[in-house]
Write a protein that holds these residues in place. Structure first.
Motif, PDB file in Angstrom:
ATOM      1  N   THR A  12      36.990 -13.298   6.673  1.00  0.00           N
ATOM      2  CA  THR A  12      37.967 -12.216   6.639  1.00  0.00           C
ATOM      3  C   THR A  12      37.371 -10.971   7.262  1.00  0.00           C
ATOM      4  N   PRO A  13      38.224 -10.021   7.619  1.00  0.00           N
ATOM      5  CA  PRO A  13      37.692  -8.761   8.164  1.00  0.00           C
ATOM      6  C   PRO A  13      36.764  -8.044   7.181  1.00  0.00           C
ATOM      7  N   GLN A  14      36.891  -8.342   5.911  1.00  0.00           N
ATOM      8  CA  GLN A  14      35.993  -7.743   4.929  1.00  0.00           C
ATOM      9  C   GLN A  14      34.691  -8.527   4.813  1.00  0.00           C
ATOM     10  N   CYS A  15      34.503  -9.498   5.739  1.00  0.00           N
ATOM     11  CA  CYS A  15      33.291 -10.310   5.821  1.00  0.00           C
ATOM     12  C   CYS A  15      33.138 -11.213   4.615  1.00  0.00           C
ATOM     13  N   CYS A  16      34.245 -11.547   4.036  1.00  0.00           N
ATOM     14  CA  CYS A  16      34.215 -12.555   2.998  1.00  0.00           C
ATOM     15  C   CYS A  16      34.452 -13.918   3.656  1.00  0.00           C
ATOM     16  N   LEU A  68      27.705 -26.816   5.825  1.00  0.00           N
ATOM     17  CA  LEU A  68      27.324 -25.453   6.205  1.00  0.00           C
ATOM     18  C   LEU A  68      25.808 -25.330   6.113  1.00  0.00           C
ATOM     19  N   THR A  69      25.141 -26.127   6.891  1.00  0.00           N
ATOM     20  CA  THR A  69      23.683 -26.041   6.974  1.00  0.00           C
ATOM     21  C   THR A  69      23.292 -25.954   8.431  1.00  0.00           C
ATOM     22  N   ASP A  70      22.090 -25.457   8.624  1.00  0.00           N
ATOM     23  CA  ASP A  70      21.520 -25.393   9.973  1.00  0.00           C
ATOM     24  C   ASP A  70      22.482 -24.713  10.936  1.00  0.00           C
ATOM     25  N   LYS A  71      22.852 -25.438  11.932  1.00  0.00           N
ATOM     26  CA  LYS A  71      23.660 -24.824  12.989  1.00  0.00           C
ATOM     27  C   LYS A  71      25.023 -24.378  12.458  1.00  0.00           C
ATOM     28  N   SER A  72      25.640 -25.174  11.587  1.00  0.00           N
ATOM     29  CA  SER A  72      26.947 -24.795  11.058  1.00  0.00           C
ATOM     30  C   SER A  72      26.857 -23.485  10.284  1.00  0.00           C
ATOM     31  N   PHE A  73      25.784 -23.332   9.514  1.00  0.00           N
ATOM     32  CA  PHE A  73      25.628 -22.086   8.773  1.00  0.00           C
ATOM     33  C   PHE A  73      25.367 -20.938   9.720  1.00  0.00           C
ATOM     34  N   ARG A  74      24.590 -21.208  10.770  1.00  0.00           N
ATOM     35  CA  ARG A  74      24.341 -20.138  11.750  1.00  0.00           C
ATOM     36  C   ARG A  74      25.652 -19.747  12.448  1.00  0.00           C
ATOM     37  N   ASP A  75      26.468 -20.732  12.734  1.00  0.00           N
ATOM     38  CA  ASP A  75      27.763 -20.401  13.340  1.00  0.00           C
ATOM     39  C   ASP A  75      28.608 -19.560  12.389  1.00  0.00           C
ATOM     40  N   LEU A  76      28.559 -19.906  11.109  1.00  0.00           N
ATOM     41  CA  LEU A  76      29.306 -19.119  10.127  1.00  0.00           C
ATOM     42  C   LEU A  76      28.789 -17.694  10.077  1.00  0.00           C
ATOM     43  N   MET A  77      27.483 -17.561  10.023  1.00  0.00           N
ATOM     44  CA  MET A  77      26.907 -16.228   9.950  1.00  0.00           C
ATOM     45  C   MET A  77      27.169 -15.456  11.228  1.00  0.00           C
ATOM     46  N   ASN A  78      27.154 -16.141  12.361  1.00  0.00           N
ATOM     47  CA  ASN A  78      27.466 -15.447  13.609  1.00  0.00           C
ATOM     48  C   ASN A  78      28.878 -14.909  13.591  1.00  0.00           C
ATOM     49  N   GLU A  79      29.777 -15.664  12.979  1.00  0.00           N
ATOM     50  CA  GLU A  79      31.150 -15.168  12.880  1.00  0.00           C
ATOM     51  C   GLU A  79      31.200 -13.951  11.958  1.00  0.00           C
ATOM     52  N   VAL A  80      30.407 -14.000  10.850  1.00  0.00           N
ATOM     53  CA  VAL A  80      30.328 -12.830   9.979  1.00  0.00           C
ATOM     54  C   VAL A  80      29.727 -11.659  10.730  1.00  0.00           C
ATOM     55  N   PHE A  81      28.667 -11.940  11.474  1.00  0.00           N
ATOM     56  CA  PHE A  81      28.020 -10.877  12.242  1.00  0.00           C
ATOM     57  C   PHE A  81      28.982 -10.309  13.272  1.00  0.00           C
ATOM     58  N   TYR A  94      32.228  -9.975  12.961  1.00  0.00           N
ATOM     59  CA  TYR A  94      33.088  -9.022  12.264  1.00  0.00           C
ATOM     60  C   TYR A  94      32.333  -7.725  11.982  1.00  0.00           C
ATOM     61  N   ILE A  95      31.072  -7.856  11.509  1.00  0.00           N
ATOM     62  CA  ILE A  95      30.287  -6.664  11.217  1.00  0.00           C
ATOM     63  C   ILE A  95      30.110  -5.829  12.466  1.00  0.00           C
ATOM     64  N   ALA A  96      29.737  -6.508  13.559  1.00  0.00           N
ATOM     65  CA  ALA A  96      29.486  -5.777  14.797  1.00  0.00           C
ATOM     66  C   ALA A  96      30.738  -5.072  15.279  1.00  0.00           C
ATOM     67  N   GLY A 133      27.956 -13.035  22.845  1.00  0.00           N
ATOM     68  CA  GLY A 133      27.551 -11.981  23.772  1.00  0.00           C
ATOM     69  C   GLY A 133      26.999 -10.757  23.081  1.00  0.00           C
ATOM     70  N   GLY A 134      27.234 -10.634  21.766  1.00  0.00           N
ATOM     71  CA  GLY A 134      26.778  -9.463  21.056  1.00  0.00           C
ATOM     72  C   GLY A 134      27.685  -8.261  21.261  1.00  0.00           C
ATOM     73  N   VAL A 135      27.462  -7.224  20.422  1.00  0.00           N
ATOM     74  CA  VAL A 135      28.234  -5.979  20.503  1.00  0.00           C
ATOM     75  C   VAL A 135      27.247  -4.826  20.610  1.00  0.00           C
ATOM     76  N   ARG A 136      27.537  -3.890  21.503  1.00  0.00           N
ATOM     77  CA  ARG A 136      26.652  -2.748  21.718  1.00  0.00           C
ATOM     78  C   ARG A 136      27.415  -1.452  21.470  1.00  0.00           C
ATOM     79  N   ARG A 137      26.652  -0.494  20.896  1.00  0.00           N
ATOM     80  CA  ARG A 137      27.141   0.875  20.751  1.00  0.00           C
ATOM     81  C   ARG A 137      26.090   1.775  21.352  1.00  0.00           C
ATOM     82  N   SER A 138      26.488   2.712  22.194  1.00  0.00           N
ATOM     83  CA  SER A 138      25.530   3.548  22.928  1.00  0.00           C
ATOM     84  C   SER A 138      25.881   5.016  22.783  1.00  0.00           C
TER      85      SER A 138
END
Length: 1624
Positions: A1319-1323, A1393-1406, A1408-1410, A1488-1493
């Motif tokens: 979710t947008p609230q990173c849940c 949700l282990t290894d790569k699947s968990f990393r994919d999940l966290m990347n999706e969370v990241f 939203y955070i970014a 690709g990541g998110v940047r703020r400058s």
């Protein structure tokens, strides 16, 4: 060396040493005589036992190549049983005595060696010394022997090289230096065949006739053989028709055999005597000195018979003088084919009467029968026609029997049977034919085809090799079956090579068959067949032929045939059960219209070989079309019971068999066949007609594909005798082009029978010929006397040029022919002929005779044409026909020293018939006085230009021209201008000529012309056209084109409607522009009412055609099609059909070579013509349109696709755009048509066009190509789907999965399997959707195998199970499972949700955070400048990177980063100008990541730095200001009398000043209130004994230069009793 002998010669008894060359024989004798080898018996016996004969070769005394001729010892050669040298033998030395005997160089050496040996033996008795002596002697002898062997080998090799260099001394096979050549000769002439043959030994030469050796002794005087110096000849004396054969000469010696072939064709003399041929010999035969005269009397006439009857033809033959035991040669012919005695033909000669009995009439017996009686003095013939009618049918309306059944291309198990269609179809069209076979020796007939075939050719298969068969054919229509045809000749089912060997083709001098093919190898798989081709293709069958492979193996080779639909690569074996033995095969049951490719494999006991190269794509269908109907039918009178019928041949008819003619009495509408056997000519005499009746006729053409439509009916003709009594039986004058009897260019009668066979003229004709010749000589004598010619001149004129001398034969011959059979013969043949013409024609001819005023040559032409016109005009014509008006406008196109080329214009009136030619006359003009007219040409010329030769240079001439048509020769033109015959030498070209105007329209016209005859110095390279109004003066000429056109035509446009124009043309070459042509006819630029243009059409078969319709068509009009205004005569590119007033020119195979201007003009009309330009773009458009019409496509909305249905069923479907109710669909899998059943369910919704096929499941056997073939009338289409390999496996896997899914969904199941959502609230929410559940259904959550207890995190609403993870972290990684279960079943869903699947999940969370991060901002602190951003939620696993000027920052004590809550910051302590630049924070989300400058420079940096300085100063002040650290309470309650002590910490730099206040009034320290400030840090407040007055508000005030701070507290003093009261 024996390997050089051909293997077959080793088995011949005659092959021995006698065949070797003399040189080889002498060498072998020298080898044997010079042998001196006398080794021990043991050696000799061992060599003999090995099968070798040892001999020595000396012969070095005579050799010039030997360097030591006297000292070299003989060499020992190994020889086999046939005295062939195969190697060398080194003698085996047994002891020293053997060496000392005969093996030394000379006798002296032997004596010396022996003495030395004896001395050594006496001196040394030791065995060791003896052994050494023997060893030395042995070495010396072996060295000498080796040297002799080496030297002899070199000499032998040199001799072999010398033999190779000297070819004359070698054996070599025969070779034809000059081969015999073929000859075509006339009867009674001699011919010689000769050849030159080389070879050694000298070849033996034998001559053959049709593979039979020629024996000169068997036919004395007939053949003469000569052989001199390698030149061999065969001379055949007095050739007759039987000498027509294939001759071949065979040469053979020990090295092989070679043959050469030549053909001799002997032509029978059947007409006029050509000057260059020797005259027939009529002198008495030298053998007897007697001249026989033969007369055929009591002849048979035209005969009629019926099938099954017996007929006898006979003639009485009178030969004078009569000699005992002399028998003439009696031969019977049918249609010029010699008949032989058989069960169908019985021939008898009684000595004075020849008879031919036809034992069982069939339609094959119909034809022209000729009796030929040959004697030593010549031969006589008589001919008459025999007609055979069909037998009565067993069923009314059944067709007649087929005829002429033949067998072609016989092989081991395959024969092609052909036949001809009957003329009588019984009143309804023939549906087809049945072929029957019968094995010879039996009477059992077997039908070969189950369904009738329409093609008159059928391949019969399934025959037994080696057996003989006969065949017959029956026709069938809707009424029944015909009688069977006459049986064919027996034919054996065997290989053609075996059949040839059975005929006895053997070497004539040995009687042995020579086999030159290599013996097959055992156990070898045969190779590929070669030269595979489709020899015949019809809609019923396709015939393949090929050649056997070179590698066959030991066993006999058989063949498998495979087919493949074009466009695919799926090969299917046709003859799966039994392989074929013949290199021929017929394939049946092919889909009509489809294209196939074929290939063949060989097989034997060793296996099946590789396939041949496939054929090109072959479309199944009849390649041979039914011929078009014949053209115009013209009947003419002949006798009281016969009519001559002629017709125009069928246009572009392929493989034409012949024509059937039918006749009908006018008004009866009953048609009877005039012939029951097809005739090949375009004219036929119909016999058996009723005198006085009027008949009409029609014709049909026949080929193997069928019988054409009927031609148009002829005009009625009354049956009665013609003027000349008719044409004798089976004899008819040859007709020229267009139906005229004879051609204008032929002035001698050529006689032919009614069916195209040429014969000698009958006796009556010969008499007329003699008479005509006498009349001609008399007339020429009169002409010579009248013209002043001497007898010598007359003789010269008769012998000059061949045909000119005999031109006068035609009219007198015609006169005699007509007058001989007409009672009270008329004296003037022209008047007699004119009496049978219509009145208008007769008046025109009378006028022509009255106004001719010409020489007898003109009368000759006129009479000849009139005679032919009589035959043509024997029937009434729809329009009057007269001779044409005179030509005009004679001009000269070229002039050389002795000839001039003339041109003229066509007559304005052509007499109602096409002009067939022109005749030119010329006369000299001397001093203005014209001389006599002379004919320039004897044969009529069709062009309007002619070169007049044999003129005199520098003489003046005048010319006149006559035109001729079928009515006769017209009157001559007016004499031309006087022209001087002198050679033209100008450099520019002469004038163009023959200007013609076509396609006259209101604003355009097409002008045609012919190039100049005189080219000038260089070839013509262009033309200029001039135009002017017809009534304008000469100055009004103007050019049409400014640039020369290379083509001899031009379309002139931009004309004024209604204006009259004339044109002229000039030619140019490199030298310049030449003289203008004559002015064209004036033409008015006006479109004639009803003018049609050429219309381009593409029919349903895709045929592109040009169509032209003529409104003003006349009976004699013809459509003439041209390309680039040159008449199209070759039907290769265009097929032209004309029907009524419409003509169509259809392109056969349109291509780029067809680009051009196509025009059509109609003769005998008012200039009806039109043209059409076929450009490259137009051709491309028409080809596309043709393809669309030829192969109409049913449009598809969607191609064939596949989809999955429930239960794992597979649905193949497509949707057609539009199909009618008659549309049908074939469902094909791997070329096999599928049908409705348990496995396949088909459905075709014709309204929507959806076509589908449903399969319950897929099995491995279903891998392949699925095709839907659509057909709606002629339109077709198909769509295929290839399911092979991984594609099929995936589909099959999907089908099985879907079937399992269906089973799964019968209980509680997951509609959507377990997945996660951020979710947008990173849940993180784990959710799945379930279906088919009920109250009893349970759902259990597990993580890593441990159940997750129900709490607020689990939810279940609207069939969705949720598990919410509010703040995801590493501890949340694992395998999550959900179990559904009730009494109907269970289902499970798992999420890893282990290894790569968990990393994919966290990347999706990241992510939203970014994405929630705020823009990077700048703030300042006392320590420095801080850059920061806020995120909605921060996770410890989030990775960020700070960049300075796009480079990652290396953190230190001065530059630090950190996180405070949701704030991410970068602290720059004590910033300087070096810290200016771009700062970026990068959030890593696995993508690709998110940047703020932010840019920290310029004003932003200055402001931040100033703020930093301010804050830093404020911080210093804040840090050093006076402050109270703590220790004072807010309220101090104390009992009166007690001591109160309060202490607080004081800080500040410098040490602050401390002031105490009570009730805002400063107090000082005393004994009661002690105030202390110790060590600059601790301030204390003490009241020694508290009193009530001490209650109040107290304050401490600290102060230094950086600031002041105060602290307040309240002192409350209570009395002791008050405390007690409170307690109570």
């Amino acid at each position: 060396m024996s390997g050089s002998i051909p293997f077959y010669q080793k088995h011949h008894h005659h092959y021995d040493r006698g065949y070797r060359s003399k040189d080889t024989g002498s060498k072998l004798s020298q080898y044997q005589s010079s042998s001196r080898y006398t080794a021990g018996s043991g050696t000799s016996s061992s060599i003999r036992s090995a099968g070798l004969k040892v001999s020595s070769h000396s012969g070095l005394e005579d050799s010039r190549l030997s360097p030591v001729p006297k000292r070299v010892k003989p060499t020992y050669l190994a020889v086999d049983k046939e005295n062939q040298i195969i190697g060398y033998v080194v003698p085996i030395f047994r002891s020293s005595q053997d060496f000392a005997t005969g093996l030394s160089d000379t006798e002296e050496a032997r004596t010396r060696d022996t003495a030395a040996y004896m001395a050594r033996r006496d001196l040394f008795t030791s065995g060791l010394e003896m052994e050494k002596s023997e060893l030395a002697s042995r070495r010396e002898t072996m060295r000498e022997s080796a040297e002799r062997i080496s030297l002899t080998k070199k000499i032998h090799e040199h001799e072999e090289h010398f033999k190779r260099m000297n070819e004359d001394s070698l054996l070599h096979a025969p070779e034809f230096v000059i081969k015999p050549r073929s000859h075509t000769i006339w009867e009674k002439q001699c011919v010689r065949l000769h050849c030159t043959v080389s070879g050694w030994p000298e070849p033996r030469v034998v001559w053959y006739k049709n593979n039979v050796a020629i024996d000169p002794l068997a036919n004395p005087g007939k053949y003469k053989l000569e052989s001199r110096y390698g030149v061999h000849s065969l001379e055949i004396n007095r050739c007759d028709f039987d000498d027509t054969a294939q001759y071949h000469v065979s040469a053979m010696n020990t090295k092989g055999e070679l043959s050469a072939y030549a053909s001799v064709i002997v032509k029978r003399f059947k007409g006029e005597i050509h000057e260059f041929l020797p005259a027939p010999r009529l002198a008495p035969v030298s053998e007897y000195g007697i001249t026989f005269q033969t007369h055929i009397a009591d002849t048979f006439g035209v005969s009629f018979g019926r099938e099954g009857e017996t007929m006898t033809l006979g003639c009485t033959v009178v030969i004078y003088p009569t000699l005992e035991r002399y028998q003439p040669e009696i031969q019977w012919y049918r249609d010029d084919v010699l008949l032989s005695p058989s069960k169908w033909h019985h021939m008898h000669w009684s000595g004075d009467r020849a008879t031919l009995t036809l034992t069982h009439l069939n339609k094959e017996d119909e034809g022209l029968y000729t009796l030929r009686v040959s004697t030593k003095s010549g031969y006589e013939t008589y001919s008459a026609y025999v007609f055979v009618r069909d037998a009565d049918a067993e069923l009314e309306g059944a067709p007649g029997a087929p005829l002429d059944v033949r067998c072609l291309d016989a092989n081991k198990d395959y024969i092609i049977v052909t036949w001809k269609q009957p003329a009588v179809d019984g009143g309804s069209s023939i549906l087809g034919y049945f072929v029957d076979r019968c094995e010879v020796g039996t009477t059992h007939w077997i039908q070969c085809n189950d369904t009738p075939v329409k093609f008159a050719r059928f391949p019969v298969t399934g025959l037994v090799e080696g057996r003989s068969y006969i065949f017959r054919v029956r026709a069938v229509n809707k009424c029944g079956m015909s009688h069977p045809s006459r049986v064919s000749e027996p034919v054996a089912a065997m290989d053609p090579a075996d059949r040839a060997r059975m005929r006895g083709t053997s070497a004539p001098w040995t009687g042995q068959i020579i086999v030159t093919e290599e013996e097959p190898a055992e156990g070898v798989v045969p190779g590929r067949p070669c030269e595979l081709q489709v020899t015949e293709a019809t809609k019923n069958y396709v015939v393949l032929s090929w050649k056997p492979p070179g590698e066959k193996g030991l066993d006999s080779v058989m063949y498998y045939v495979e087919k493949c639909v074009s466009g695919t690569d799926s090969w299917q074996r046709v003859n799966t059960e039994i392989p074929v033995k013949s290199p021929r095969f017929a394939l049946f049951d092919l889909a009509e219209g489809k294209s196939y490719r074929f290939r063949v494999r060989c097989c034997n006991s060793a296996g099946v070989g590789e396939p041949s190269e496939p054929t090109e794509a072959t479309t199944v269908g009849d390649k041979l079309d039914i011929p078009p109907a014949p053209g115009k039918v013209v009947p003419s009178r002949n006798t009281d019971t016969s009519v001559v019928v002629s017709w125009q041949a069928s246009h572009d008819a392929k493989e034409l068999v012949g024509y059937y003619i039918e006749g009908s009495v006018v008004g009866s509408n009953v048609w009877e066949p005039c012939n029951n056997k097809p005739v090949n000519a375009t004219r036929f005499i119909c016999h058996g007609l009723t005198t006085g009746e009027k008949y009409v006729f029609r014709v049909r053409a026949v080929n193997a594909a069928g019988i054409s439509q009927f031609s148009q009916e002829s005009e009625p003709v009354e049956v009665k005798a013609a003027i000349g009594g008719g044409i004798p039986h089976g004899v008819l004058p040859e007709m020229g082009t267009g139906g005229n009897v004879g051609q204008l260019t032929k002035h001698r009668p050529l006689w032919a029978d009614a069916h195209g066979s040429v014969h000698s003229p009958p006796a009556t004709m010969q008499k007329c010929n003699i008479k005509a010749q006498a009349d001609t000589e008399a007339r020429e004598g009169a002409r010579a006397s009248s013209s002043g010619l001497t007898d010598l001149d007359l003789v010269k004129s008769k012998c000059k040029g061949g045909e000119k001398a005999s031109v006068s034969c035609a009219p007198d011959l015609a006169k005699d022919l007509f007058s001989e059979s007409v009672s009270g013969s008329v004296s003037n043949p022209l008047t007699d002929i004119a009496a049978h013409l219509d009145p208008a024609t007769a008046r025109a001819q009378d006028q022509a005779v009255a106004t001719a005023g010409c020489t007898e040559a003109g009368q000759v032409r006129k009479l000849s044409i009139d005679a032919s016109a009589n035959r043509e005009t024997a029937r009434p014509r729809s329009e009057p026909t007269a001779s044409p008006a005179p030509p005009y406008g004679i001009t000269v196109l070229e002039c050389v020293r002795d000839s001039m080329v003339l041109a003229w214009k066509q007559p304005t009136f052509i007499g109602g018939a096409d002009i067939t030619g022109y005749f030119v006359d010329y006369r000299e003009v001397i001093d203005g006085v014209p001389g006599k007219w002379h004919e320039a040409n004897i044969k009529a010329i069709s062009e309007r230009a002619y070169r007049v030769s044999d003129l005199k240079e520098n003489m003046k001439y005048q010319f006149q021209v006559r035109a001729a048509n079928m009515a006769g020769v017209g009157i001559p033109s007016l004499p031309s201008d006087t022209f001087l015959c002198e050679e033209w030498t100008i450099a520019v070209p002469g004038p163009p000529h023959d200007l013609q105007l076509r396609e006259v329209r209101s604003h355009s016209v097409v002008l045609l012309w012919k190039q100049p005859v005189y080219q000038g110095r260089d070839p013509v390279n262009g033309y200029y056209i001039d135009i002017k109004e017809a009534d304008a003066p000469e100055e009004a000429w103007r050019g049409v084109n400014t640039k020369a056109t290379e083509k001899p035509f031009i379309k002139i446009q931009n004309l004024t409607e209604g204006e009259k124009y004339v044109f002229r043309v000039r030619a140019q070459n490199k030298a310049g522009v030449g003289k203008t042509s004559d002015v064209s006819e004036a033409v008015t630029a006006l479109t004639k009412p009803g003018t049609k243009e050429i219309v381009v059409d593409v029919d349903d078969d895709g045929v592109i055609s040009l169509n032209f319709e003529c409104g003003g068509l006349k009976p004699d009009s013809k459509f003439v099609w041209s390309k680039n205004y040159e008449e199209i005569t070759d039907p290769e590119r265009l097929s032209i059909q004309t029907k009524g007033n419409k003509s169509k020119a259809a392109f056969n195979t349109p291509a780029e070579e067809d680009i051009g201007v196509y025009s059509c003009h109609v003769t005998h009309t008012d200039g009806d013509s039109s043209s059409y330009t076929l450009s490259e773009e137009e051709l491309k458009r028409l080809l596309e349109l043709s393809h669309d019409h030829k192969f109409p496509i049913i449009p598809l909305k969607s191609e064939l696709a596949v989809e999955m249905l429930e239960k794992g069923r597979v649905r193949f479907w497509l949707q057609a755009a539009k199909m009618s109710a008659n549309g049908k669909v074939d469902y094909v899998f791997n070329d096999n048509i599928l049908s409705q059943g348990e496995k396949y369910k088909m459905n075709f919704d014709k309204n929507s066009g959806v076509i589908e096929m449903i399969m319950e499941s897929l099995t491995p056997e279903d891998e392949g190509t699925f095709t839907f073939q659509l057909q709606d009338g002629k339109a077709t289409n198909q769509s295929s789907l290839v399911l092979i390999g991984n594609v099929f496996k995936e589909l099959q896997k999907e089908s099985e999965f879907q079937r399992k899914e269906w089973v799964r969904k019968q209980g509680p199941h997951f509609i959507q399997y377990l997945s996660y959502e951020v979710t947008p609230q990173c849940c993180v929410i784990l959710k799945c959707k379930v279906g088919n559940i009920k109250k009893e259904t349970s759902a259990l959550w597990y993580k890593d195998g441990h159940e997750i207890k129900s709490d607020q995190q689990l939810g279940f609403t609207e069939g969705v199970l949720n598990l919410e993870i509010a703040q995801v972290s590493k501890k949340d990684a694992g395998v999550y499972e959900v179990f559904l279960k009730d009494d109907r079943g269970k289902d499970t869903s798992k999420l890893n949700l282990t290894d790569k699947s968990f990393r994919d999940l966290m990347n999706e969370v990241f992510s939203y955070i970014a994405n929630s991060s705020a823009p990077l901002k700048i703030t300042c602190t006392a320590e420095g400048i801080r850059l920061y951003t806020f995120v909605s939620y921060y996770n410890d696993l989030l990775q960020v990177t700070w960049h300075y000027k796009d480079s990652a920052i290396a953190f230190s004590d001065r530059i630090k980063s950190g996180v405070v809550g949701e704030q991410l910051w970068l602290q720059i302590t004590d910033p300087t100008e070096k810290d200016m630049g771009k700062y970026t924070i990068e959030f890593h989300d696995g993508k690709g990541g998110v940047r703020r400058s932010v840019e920290l420079c310029g004003q932003a940096f200055d402001d931040a730095f100033a703020e930093f300085q301010r804050l830093k100063a404020a911080a210093v002040a804040e840090r050093h200001r006076a402050r109270i650290a703590g220790g004072l309470p807010d309220v101090a309650t104390i009992q009166e009398g007690k001591a109160l002590n309060l202490t607080c910490n004081i800080s500040g730099d410098p040490v602050p000043e401390v002031t105490w206040l009570k009730n805002d009034r400063e107090i000082t320290s005393d004994d009661h209130c002690i105030l202390k400030f110790e060590s600059g840090k601790f301030a204390s407040f003490t009241i020694t004994a508290v009193k009530t007055v001490d209650s109040g508000k107290y304050s401490i005030l600290v102060k230094n230069k950086y600031g002041t701070e105060s602290g307040d507290f309240t002192v409350s003093v209570f009395l002791p009793e008050e405390a007690d009261v409170k307690k109570k």
